[in-house]
Scaffold this motif. Structure first.
Motif, PDB file in Angstrom:
ATOM      1  N   LEU A 134       0.895  -1.129  -0.115  1.00 46.42           N
ATOM      2  CA  LEU A 134      -0.141   0.036  -0.143  1.00 46.42           C
ATOM      3  C   LEU A 134       0.731   1.099  -0.128  1.00 46.42           C
ATOM      4  O   LEU A 134       0.449   2.355  -0.787  1.00 46.42           O
ATOM      5  N   ALA A 135       1.776   1.251   0.934  1.00 48.98           N
ATOM      6  CA  ALA A 135       2.828   2.391   1.018  1.00 48.98           C
ATOM      7  C   ALA A 135       3.477   2.729  -0.486  1.00 48.98           C
ATOM      8  O   ALA A 135       3.524   3.692  -0.998  1.00 48.98           O
ATOM      9  N   GLU A 138       0.986   4.146  -2.866  1.00 51.91           N
ATOM     10  CA  GLU A 138       0.645   5.622  -2.807  1.00 51.91           C
ATOM     11  C   GLU A 138       1.924   6.424  -3.041  1.00 51.91           C
ATOM     12  O   GLU A 138       1.734   7.491  -3.572  1.00 51.91           O
ATOM     13  N   LYS A 139       3.100   5.770  -2.720  1.00 54.13           N
ATOM     14  CA  LYS A 139       4.348   6.510  -3.276  1.00 54.13           C
ATOM     15  C   LYS A 139       4.430   6.858  -4.705  1.00 54.13           C
ATOM     16  O   LYS A 139       4.783   8.021  -5.227  1.00 54.13           O
ATOM     17  N   HIS A 141       1.933   6.972  -6.656  1.00 53.55           N
ATOM     18  CA  HIS A 141       0.531   7.442  -7.202  1.00 53.55           C
ATOM     19  C   HIS A 141      -0.232   6.469  -8.126  1.00 53.55           C
ATOM     20  O   HIS A 141      -0.930   7.167  -8.976  1.00 53.55           O
ATOM     21  N   ASN A 142      -0.113   5.386  -7.507  1.00 52.14           N
ATOM     22  CA  ASN A 142      -1.061   4.097  -8.359  1.00 52.14           C
ATOM     23  C   ASN A 142      -2.423   4.362  -7.577  1.00 52.14           C
ATOM     24  O   ASN A 142      -2.609   3.287  -6.631  1.00 52.14           O
ATOM     25  N   THR A 143      -3.372   5.235  -7.920  1.00 46.91           N
ATOM     26  CA  THR A 143      -4.636   5.660  -7.011  1.00 46.91           C
ATOM     27  C   THR A 143      -5.505   4.260  -6.922  1.00 46.91           C
ATOM     28  O   THR A 143      -5.819   4.100  -5.967  1.00 46.91           O
ATOM     29  N   ALA A 146      -3.881   1.479  -5.043  1.00 44.57           N
ATOM     30  CA  ALA A 146      -3.892   1.690  -3.406  1.00 44.57           C
ATOM     31  C   ALA A 146      -5.407   1.561  -3.018  1.00 44.57           C
ATOM     32  O   ALA A 146      -5.545   1.258  -1.859  1.00 44.57           O
ATOM     33  N   ARG A 147      -6.659   2.149  -3.666  1.00 49.32           N
ATOM     34  CA  ARG A 147      -7.800   2.256  -3.233  1.00 49.32           C
ATOM     35  C   ARG A 147      -8.305   0.700  -3.011  1.00 49.32           C
ATOM     36  O   ARG A 147      -9.079   0.307  -2.082  1.00 49.32           O
ATOM     37  N   SER A 150      -6.532  -0.987  -0.045  1.00 49.92           N
ATOM     38  CA  SER A 150      -6.939  -0.106   1.227  1.00 49.92           C
ATOM     39  C   SER A 150      -8.143  -1.175   1.465  1.00 49.92           C
ATOM     40  O   SER A 150      -8.585  -1.463   2.812  1.00 49.92           O
ATOM     41  N   ASN A 542     -11.001   7.112 -10.228  1.00 55.42           N
ATOM     42  CA  ASN A 542      -9.670   6.662  -9.848  1.00 55.42           C
ATOM     43  C   ASN A 542      -8.891   7.938 -10.201  1.00 55.42           C
ATOM     44  O   ASN A 542      -7.498   7.687 -10.449  1.00 55.42           O
TER      45      ASN A 542
END
Length: 747
Positions: A134-135, A138-139, A141-143, A146-147, A150, A542
């Motif tokens: 997840l980190a 997010e770093k 920007h793979n939105t 990541a969503r 999460s 997204n």
């Protein structure tokens, strides 16, 4: 007192048409009602059986000596079927339909379908490894990834449909993460339970004081067995769904059941995840994509006590819950709650009647309640509840009204006003998202000649053809298609073409004005494919697109936190339709569109472009002033005796022969006029007869006659008298006659 009763023995699709007539014995005359379960002798051996009364009459259908007598009433057995059949009887009487049409609407259809399988998306790694991925996402920007990750960390597994529709994930994102070993996609056999594998959990929202106050008031009334109809007026983003869930939890905790009506399928998946997190597999859904067998299974689960909550569109109202406690109608102002087929019932009034029969409460929720509902609240028939502030007290968007006539005088011939272009530039620089709304679809509207004014029309329907991409013209009523013309068939002029103000034209203009911008278009044409709707929404959610252009489907209920600008490009297109609801629908659409802006951490702005900036619906929508709009609109309706200040009934005759349709309507109008001349119908206004708004569809000719009266019951009585007259006259053998009360779209 009726002497005969028509009874259905078996309630299933095959037997709904088949009724059997019985004599009503003297001791039962006056004591029977529609829907009541009775004991009867059946068949050659007169075996003891039970059935349901669907009609009481004084007219025998057969020779009286051949009719058997009802044995008695079934004691201490009032199953849910009795209530639903009684509801069908109420609908038949109040909306003008046959009992068979009403029964088919109310009772589930029995039909078998193949075994269903369900796909599940499951987290395949531990929580620690998942947090590392997840980190990383997010770093980078793979939105979307990541969503999804999460959501799976919070709850696993998730149904594949929820991942694609509620979380707006595309299949490529899921496959990529499966390839990385982060998740697995499993397939399980299910018993037609659309979302039964979802697990409970998730964070419980903390209600604010306004929300708590409403929950407490409804629950206190319910606890005292005081069942009311409530109108919940809550501004866009005020947290109405959280209120519904809290109330339902209390009512289902007391052993009762709940029905939640939602106007469109897309909204079902926006809200269903929240309901599942609270109620688990005690909740189910209905939607039009489900087969008849799947829908029937959901009704069977409800009847068998396996469900507490049913969510769905209008038809979910007839879920056979035997201990119904509450019916909630979200976005109650939506026109989709009115049926366009016989019986032309409105879900709002029908819900109130079902709740009365069941001893249940009703909540009608909307940011822009229908004039009818607010009228009932003002008169004390409904209890008014209000949420005046958004969650966390986020501000409502700031609205600007742009006069398109002034734009033209200044030399701006673009669909986009200078103000809107300026704000769009700002949003694009700030990487915020924009929604542009127009309430019409397609590349163009009607095709007309600018030299002589000739309009290309469908040869089978009295409507203009619409120009579509690919060089064709299509009739939106019967589907007739022909090639685009290059010259006028009347005068030969080459200046013939479409009136270009549709979504596709706007998309072209936006791409030309803002090159390189990622633009999505969502209308009827782009969402025809089964997954078209979800793909567009997931891409926008997204943040893989900057601008979403669409018709009405983009302004209803969607929550995109990064949208900070909404442009209403043709605010008055719904204003000048030949329907008294025009101003109300315009006010609602603008208010709902404006409600999409500023739902996240940044405030929102709205640009309303119009040729009628002085119209009260436009001015008051810009101010979000519902109360002032209601006062102004009801003043007009009172003047014209329009609902809810009076009531209307429209009657339509339809026939394949034009003269038959014409003469049959003239005969009915003459009968009413004769009654008026004799003073029998005081207070009745008659309008017409005239051609229907679309006078011919699929070579069937249609005529209409409108009636207005202060009392709804008077119009219902008129309908009953007219039906008797029609059934007893040979002139109507080849004529279809339909009725609609307080019409929302007309015929």
């Amino acid at each position: 007192m009726a002497k005969y009763a028509n009874v259905i023995i078996d309630i299933s699709h095959e037997k709904l048409d088949k009724t059997f007539q019985y004599k009503v014995p003297g001791e039962l005359q006056g004591n029977l009602t529609i829907g009541m379960q009775v004991e009867i002798p059946f068949g050659n051996g007169n075996r003891r059986s039970t059935g349901y009364i669907v009609e009481l009459t004084d007219t025998p259908a057969y020779e009286v000596s051949r009719l058997k007598e009802i044995t008695g009433v079934v004691k201490d057995s009032i199953p849910i079927e009795s209530q639903l059949i009684a509801l069908a009887g109420w609908m038949r009487k109040n909306y003008g339909a046959t009992m068979n049409q009403a029964l088919r609407t109310v009772l589930p259809i029995k039909q078998k379908t193949a075994v269903k399988k369900q796909r599940l998306v499951r987290l395949a790694i531990g929580q620690k490894k998942a947090a590392e991925w997840l980190a990383s996402f997010e770093k980078k920007h793979n939105t979307a990834r990541a969503r999804l990750l999460s959501s799976l960390i919070e709850q696993s597994p998730l149904p594949y449909e929820v991942v694609t529709r509620r979380l707006h994930m595309t299949a490529s994102v899921i496959r990529a993460m499966e390839g990385l070993g982060i998740l697995t996609v499993e397939e399980k056999r299910t018993y037609r339970n659309p979302l039964g594998e979802m697990e409970q959990g998730g964070t419980r929202p903390v209600l604010n004081e306004g929300q708590k106050r409403i929950v407490e008031q409804v629950w206190q009334d319910f606890s005292k067995e005081q069942y009311h109809t409530y109108l919940l007026r809550g501004v866009t983003g005020s947290g109405k769904t959280a209120v519904y869930i809290e109330i339902i939890e209390k009512i289902t905790g007391a052993g009762r059941q709940a029905i939640v009506l939602i106007p469109e399928i897309a909204l079902t998946y926006q809200t269903v995840l929240r309901f599942y997190q609270r109620f688990g597999d005690r909740v189910s859904i209905l939607n039009s994509k489900m087969s008849l067998g799947e829908r029937y299974d959901q009704f069977e689960r409800a009847k068998n006590g396996e469900l507490d909550v049913m969510i769905g569109p209008r038809s979910a109202l007839f879920t056979p819950f035997s201990n119904l406690g509450i019916i909630i109608i979200d976005e109650e102002h939506e026109t989709s709650y009115k049926s366009e087929t016989m019986p032309r019932y409105h879900a709002r009034e029908t819900a109130v009647e079902r709740a009365r029969m069941a001893g249940a409460s009703v909540i009608l929720g909307s940011a822009t309640p229908s004039i009818e509902s607010f009228y009932h609240a003002r008169s004390g028939e409904y209890k008014l509840l209000e949420l005046e502030k958004r969650i966390e007290e986020k501000p409502l968007p700031e609205c600007y009204t742009v006069d398109l006539r002034e734009e033209l005088r200044r030399g701006n011939r673009s669909i986009l006003s200078e103000k809107l272009q300026e704000l769009m530039e700002q949003r694009l620089k700030n990487h915020q998202q924009i929604m542009l709304f127009i309430n019409r679809r397609g590349l163009a509207g009607f095709v007309s000649c600018r030299a002589c004014g000739h309009v290309m029309k469908c040869p089978h329907c009295d409507v203009s053809l619409s120009q579509h991409a690919g060089g064709s013209m299509v009739c939106h009523y019967c589907g007739y298609t022909q090639e685009m013309v290059t010259s006028c068939p009347e005068c030969g002029s080459k200046y013939i073409g479409g009136f270009k103000a549709g979504t596709q034209k706007i998309e072209e203009v936006v791409k030309k004005r803002f090159p390189g911008t990622r633009v999505l278009r969502m209308d009827f044409d782009t969402t025809r494919r089964k997954d078209g709707y979800e793909k567009i929404l997931s891409t926008f959610a997204n943040q893989e697109a900057d601008i979403l252009i669409g018709t009405q489907m983009i302004v209803k209920g969607h929550d995109f936190p990064n949208v900070t600008l909404v442009g209403v490009l043709a605010a008055d297109l719904s204003l000048h339709v030949s329907d008294f609801h025009g101003p109300e629908r315009t006010f609602q659409l603008i208010t709902q569109a404006a409600g999409r802006a500023g739902r996240g951490k940044f405030p929102g702005e709205v640009v309303i472009q119009t040729y009628s900036p002085e119209h009260y619906a436009i001015k008051l929508a810009a101010k979000q002033d519902y109360y002032k709009f209601y006062e102004t609109e009801t003043a007009y309706r009172n003047l014209m005796h329009y609902p809810p200040c009076g009531h209307m009934m429209v009657m339509m005759t339809a026939s394949a022969d034009e003269m038959t349709a014409f003469l049959s309507m003239e005969l009915l109008a003459k009968k009413i006029q004769q009654a008026q001349d004799k003073g029998r119908l005081p207070g009745l206004y008659m309008i017409g007869p005239a051609d229907a708004a679309v006078a011919k569809i699929k070579d069937i000719y249609r005529r209409v006659l409108y009636f207005k009266h202060q009392e709804y019951g008077t119009l219902v009585h008129m309908k009953d008298v007219l039906e008797q007259f029609i059934n007893s006259h040979r002139e109507f053998r080849n004529v279809a006659v339909q009725f609609d009360f307080d019409p929302m779209n007309g015929f």
